[in-house]
Design an enzyme around this catalytic site. Structure first.
Site, PDB file in Angstrom:
ATOM      1  N   LYS A 175       0.843  -1.196   0.000  1.00  0.00           N
ATOM      2  CA  LYS A 175       0.000   0.000   0.000  1.00  0.00           C
ATOM      3  C   LYS A 175       0.873   1.237   0.000  1.00  0.00           C
ATOM      4  O   LYS A 175       1.848   1.317   0.748  1.00  0.00           O
ATOM      5  CB  LYS A 175      -0.878  -0.026   1.267  1.00  0.00           C
ATOM      6  CG  LYS A 175      -1.673   1.226   1.520  1.00  0.00           C
ATOM      7  CD  LYS A 175      -3.166   0.949   1.361  1.00  0.00           C
ATOM      8  CE  LYS A 175      -3.990   2.193   1.278  1.00  0.00           C
ATOM      9  NZ  LYS A 175      -3.801   2.964   0.050  1.00  0.00           N
ATOM     10  N   LYS A 202       5.792   2.512   8.166  1.00  0.00           N
ATOM     11  CA  LYS A 202       4.596   3.191   8.689  1.00  0.00           C
ATOM     12  C   LYS A 202       3.508   2.173   9.009  1.00  0.00           C
ATOM     13  O   LYS A 202       2.889   2.234  10.078  1.00  0.00           O
ATOM     14  CB  LYS A 202       4.047   4.183   7.657  1.00  0.00           C
ATOM     15  CG  LYS A 202       4.863   5.436   7.513  1.00  0.00           C
ATOM     16  CD  LYS A 202       4.136   6.451   6.626  1.00  0.00           C
ATOM     17  CE  LYS A 202       5.075   7.554   6.204  1.00  0.00           C
ATOM     18  NZ  LYS A 202       4.433   8.668   5.523  1.00  0.00           N
ATOM     19  N   LYS A 221       4.831   1.980  -3.279  1.00  0.00           N
ATOM     20  CA  LYS A 221       4.885   3.393  -3.684  1.00  0.00           C
ATOM     21  C   LYS A 221       4.967   3.465  -5.199  1.00  0.00           C
ATOM     22  O   LYS A 221       5.526   2.574  -5.830  1.00  0.00           O
ATOM     23  CB  LYS A 221       6.126   4.075  -3.089  1.00  0.00           C
ATOM     24  CG  LYS A 221       6.004   5.574  -3.010  1.00  0.00           C
ATOM     25  CD  LYS A 221       5.124   5.967  -1.841  1.00  0.00           C
ATOM     26  CE  LYS A 221       4.934   7.443  -1.694  1.00  0.00           C
ATOM     27  NZ  LYS A 221       4.284   7.771  -0.420  1.00  0.00           N
ATOM     28  N   THR A 270      -3.392  13.162   7.505  1.00  0.00           N
ATOM     29  CA  THR A 270      -1.967  13.267   7.849  1.00  0.00           C
ATOM     30  C   THR A 270      -1.776  14.341   8.911  1.00  0.00           C
ATOM     31  O   THR A 270      -1.108  14.117   9.933  1.00  0.00           O
ATOM     32  CB  THR A 270      -1.139  13.591   6.591  1.00  0.00           C
ATOM     33  OG1 THR A 270      -1.328  12.547   5.652  1.00  0.00           O
ATOM     34  CG2 THR A 270       0.336  13.717   6.925  1.00  0.00           C
ATOM     35  N   ASN A 306      -0.855  20.817   1.636  1.00  0.00           N
ATOM     36  CA  ASN A 306      -1.913  19.997   2.227  1.00  0.00           C
ATOM     37  C   ASN A 306      -1.616  19.705   3.700  1.00  0.00           C
ATOM     38  O   ASN A 306      -2.419  20.001   4.590  1.00  0.00           O
ATOM     39  CB  ASN A 306      -2.057  18.690   1.414  1.00  0.00           C
ATOM     40  CG  ASN A 306      -3.174  17.817   1.962  1.00  0.00           C
ATOM     41  OD1 ASN A 306      -4.134  18.309   2.537  1.00  0.00           O
ATOM     42  ND2 ASN A 306      -3.022  16.523   1.797  1.00  0.00           N
ATOM     43  N   SER A 324      -6.406   5.766   5.158  1.00  0.00           N
ATOM     44  CA  SER A 324      -6.513   5.002   3.910  1.00  0.00           C
ATOM     45  C   SER A 324      -6.946   3.570   4.224  1.00  0.00           C
ATOM     46  O   SER A 324      -7.771   2.988   3.516  1.00  0.00           O
ATOM     47  CB  SER A 324      -5.168   4.958   3.180  1.00  0.00           C
ATOM     48  OG  SER A 324      -5.064   6.010   2.264  1.00  0.00           O
TER      49      SER A 324
HETATM   50  P1  NAD Z   1       2.123  20.156  -0.937  1.00  0.00           P
HETATM   51  O1  NAD Z   1       2.676  20.078  -2.299  1.00  0.00           O
HETATM   52  O2  NAD Z   1       0.662  20.270  -0.754  1.00  0.00           O
HETATM   53  O3  NAD Z   1       2.788  21.419  -0.157  1.00  0.00           O
HETATM   54  C1  NAD Z   1       4.162  21.604  -0.017  1.00  0.00           C
HETATM   55  C2  NAD Z   1       4.431  22.942   0.665  1.00  0.00           C
HETATM   56  O4  NAD Z   1       5.849  23.069   0.856  1.00  0.00           O
HETATM   57  C3  NAD Z   1       4.010  24.155  -0.158  1.00  0.00           C
HETATM   58  O5  NAD Z   1       3.550  25.163   0.720  1.00  0.00           O
HETATM   59  C4  NAD Z   1       5.317  24.603  -0.821  1.00  0.00           C
HETATM   60  O6  NAD Z   1       5.338  25.970  -1.148  1.00  0.00           O
HETATM   61  C5  NAD Z   1       6.285  24.294   0.292  1.00  0.00           C
HETATM   62  N1  NAD Z   1       7.664  24.153  -0.174  1.00  0.00           N
HETATM   63  C6  NAD Z   1       8.109  23.610  -1.329  1.00  0.00           C
HETATM   64  N2  NAD Z   1       9.447  23.690  -1.393  1.00  0.00           N
HETATM   65  C7  NAD Z   1       9.846  24.293  -0.260  1.00  0.00           C
HETATM   66  C8  NAD Z   1      11.097  24.659   0.268  1.00  0.00           C
HETATM   67  N3  NAD Z   1      12.233  24.406  -0.402  1.00  0.00           N
HETATM   68  N4  NAD Z   1      11.140  25.259   1.473  1.00  0.00           N
HETATM   69  C9  NAD Z   1      10.000  25.512   2.152  1.00  0.00           C
HETATM   70  N5  NAD Z   1       8.787  25.197   1.720  1.00  0.00           N
HETATM   71  C10 NAD Z   1       8.713  24.587   0.517  1.00  0.00           C
HETATM   72  O7  NAD Z   1       2.706  18.886  -0.161  1.00  0.00           O
HETATM   73  P2  NAD Z   1       2.083  18.148   1.106  1.00  0.00           P
HETATM   74  O8  NAD Z   1       1.124  17.121   0.633  1.00  0.00           O
HETATM   75  O9  NAD Z   1       1.671  19.140   2.126  1.00  0.00           O
HETATM   76  O10 NAD Z   1       3.370  17.354   1.615  1.00  0.00           O
HETATM   77  C11 NAD Z   1       4.397  18.011   2.370  1.00  0.00           C
HETATM   78  C12 NAD Z   1       5.297  16.950   2.973  1.00  0.00           C
HETATM   79  O11 NAD Z   1       4.521  16.085   3.790  1.00  0.00           O
HETATM   80  C13 NAD Z   1       5.978  16.057   1.953  1.00  0.00           C
HETATM   81  O12 NAD Z   1       7.240  15.670   2.449  1.00  0.00           O
HETATM   82  C14 NAD Z   1       5.077  14.856   1.882  1.00  0.00           C
HETATM   83  O13 NAD Z   1       5.737  13.707   1.419  1.00  0.00           O
HETATM   84  C15 NAD Z   1       4.695  14.753   3.354  1.00  0.00           C
HETATM   85  N6  NAD Z   1       3.482  13.974   3.538  1.00  0.00           N
HETATM   86  C16 NAD Z   1       2.293  14.448   3.092  1.00  0.00           C
HETATM   87  C17 NAD Z   1       1.163  13.664   3.244  1.00  0.00           C
HETATM   88  C18 NAD Z   1      -0.183  14.170   2.819  1.00  0.00           C
HETATM   89  O14 NAD Z   1      -1.172  13.476   3.079  1.00  0.00           O
HETATM   90  N7  NAD Z   1      -0.302  15.335   2.216  1.00  0.00           N
HETATM   91  C19 NAD Z   1       1.255  12.391   3.834  1.00  0.00           C
HETATM   92  C20 NAD Z   1       2.502  11.941   4.285  1.00  0.00           C
HETATM   93  C21 NAD Z   1       3.614  12.743   4.126  1.00  0.00           C
END
Ligand code: NAD
Length: 420
Positions: A76, A100, A112, A196, A227, A354
């Protein structure tokens, strides 16, 4: 934006994951063959996906799907659409999904996927064709009892809906359990979108209890306003914490009296950018070093490194992003007495809900939002405390403790199956 291409082995996401997996398996007393099994995905598939673009020409995209280990059950994990996707990154992320799932005790192994593309430059129609093409290319090796995809970077519930529809057509059967993160009307779960951030919030509450910090009134910094980061900032704000800084890729906003999160949420664009609307910004690096109680990296990898780890002033660092702290920085923070809640634990709320979605699809009976939240809390509180106790009892950092808890179940299952 989370993709990793660095040749620098210190920042090599697969090598650093393998390093901690090895240490965890050694500490658990498993022979080297366990590491040989766990160090890479059992199956890695590369697909080429032809898509007729809007200009009439065919473009061929490369996609990957990694299935790390299916000893416990189906694999998954999310599918990301990003120009920097690499096979190595997808491999490492599939291992993290095994960890996880092990930490929160789900009947899954890790998987993945990723497609090298830039969805920001593609039309809705092209994205649909790409999503459907990916499923057609993989249809024989994925499925509700084999490998279950989900959203990840730059993929969303619409893309999940197209993928589910394509799979259902191939399967000649409505298969909502093929994929999670779907729109509610197609069998999605309440609470999935914010899961998350909700999981991170629960980890913050538990970590704060251990450190005697009252979340109400605590100072919080959130790096990233996408997000994960934006939901989190909102949850913290609503709980009475003072969110003193947030950032995006363009810069950071700081107000020691607390930012107006609702206003910022209102103004941010669909890629999570808001700081470009302000003049008085600081850099992301300056923000990370501000005095605070709680720091939440929720953006990209390798933000806290041996260069700046000794300057971090937070009492608690909770990794909402994948891989924001290097292994060297983990050591430095832990030695300095900072409580670090690692990504594989802190961001496991998404895969947990999920799983709830998949269970609801399988039983054809859907839960109310409150039921989802209650079950999520129960899982995350138990998992946090399990990792924390392991770390305290063994006098090891929280990352190694989380890896020990996470890798143990898949390894045990593999042993019972007679694989090692
Ligand atoms: P997203 O694309 O929705 O948002 C990313 C944010 O980070 C944006 O605000 C962007 O402007 C900012 N950003 C990008 N580059 C940057 C930098 N160099 N310095 C500072 N800020 C920067 O992504 P997301 O879904 O919020 O995911 C963010 C992190 O959380 C990732 O590492 C992702 O793998 C992890 N994550 C997210 C989820 C989820 O459900 N959304 C689940 C598990 C892990």
């Amino acid at each position: 934006m989370v993709a990793e291409n660095s040749a620098d082995s210190k920042n090599d996401i697969l090598l650093s994951t393998q390093e901690v997996i090895k240490e965890a398996l050694d500490k658990l007393g498993y022979p080297n063959e366990a590491f040989e099994l766990m160090k890479e995905p059992m199956r890695m598939i590369t697909v080429r996906i032809p898509v007729r673009m809007d200009d009439g020409k065919t473009k061929v995209f490369t996609g990957y799907r990694a299935q790390h280990n299916d000893a416990i059950g189906p694999t998954k994990g999310g599918v990301r659409f990003h120009p920097n996707v690499t096979e190595k990154e997808v491999s490492a992320l599939s291992i993290w999904m095994t960890l996880k799932s092990g930490i929160v005790d789900l009947p899954y192994g890790g998987g993945k996927g990723g497609i090298i593309c830039d969805p920001r430059e593609m039309s809705f129609r092209e994205l649909e064709a790409l999503s459907r093409g990916y499923v057609r290319a993989l249809s024989q090796v994925v499925g509700p009892t084999k490998d279950i995809p989900a959203p990840d970077v730059f993929t969303n519930s619409q893309i999940m809906a197209w993928m589910m529809d394509e799979y259902s057509r191939i399967d000649e059967f409505n298969s909502p359990g093929f994929i999670t993160g779907k729109p509610i009307v197609l069998g999605g779960s309440h609470g999935r979108e914010s899961a998350t951030a909700k999981g991170v919030t629960i980890c913050i509450e538990e970590a704060a209890k251990k450190r005697g910090i009252d979340v109400k009134g605590a100072r919080v910094i959130v790096q990233g306003f996408g997000n994960a980061g934006s939901f989190l900032a909102k949850f913290m704000h609503d709980m009475g914490a003072k969110v003193i800084a947030i950032s995006d890729a363009e810069g950071a906003l700081h107000d020691p009296d607390g930012l107006d999160i609702d206003y910022l949420l209102d103004r941010r664009d669909s890629f999570g950018t808001v700081t470009n609307l302000f003049d008085d910004t600081i850099t992301n690096q300056e923000m990370l070093e501000l005095d605070t109680d709680i720091l939440v990296p929720a953006a990209v990898q390798n933000q806290i490194t041996e260069e700046n780890a000794h300057k971090i002033k937070a009492d608690i660092v909770v990794e909402a992003a994948n891989g924001p702290t290097t292994l060297e920085a983990t050591k430095i923070l832990t030695e300095r007495g900072i409580l670090l809640v690692p990504d594989v634990l802190a961001s496991s709320g998404g895969v947990t809900v999920s799983y709830f979605e998949w269970v609801q699809n399988n039983q054809g009976y859907y839960w109310k939002e409150e039921e989802v939240q209650e079950k999520l809390r129960e899982v995350l509180v138990r998992s946090f405390n399990n990792v924390y106790t392991t770390s305290q009892n063994r006098q090891i950092d929280m990352r190694l403790a989380a890896y020990m808890v996470g890798v143990r179940r898949a390894t045990e299952a593999a042993r019972y199956r007679g694989w090692i």
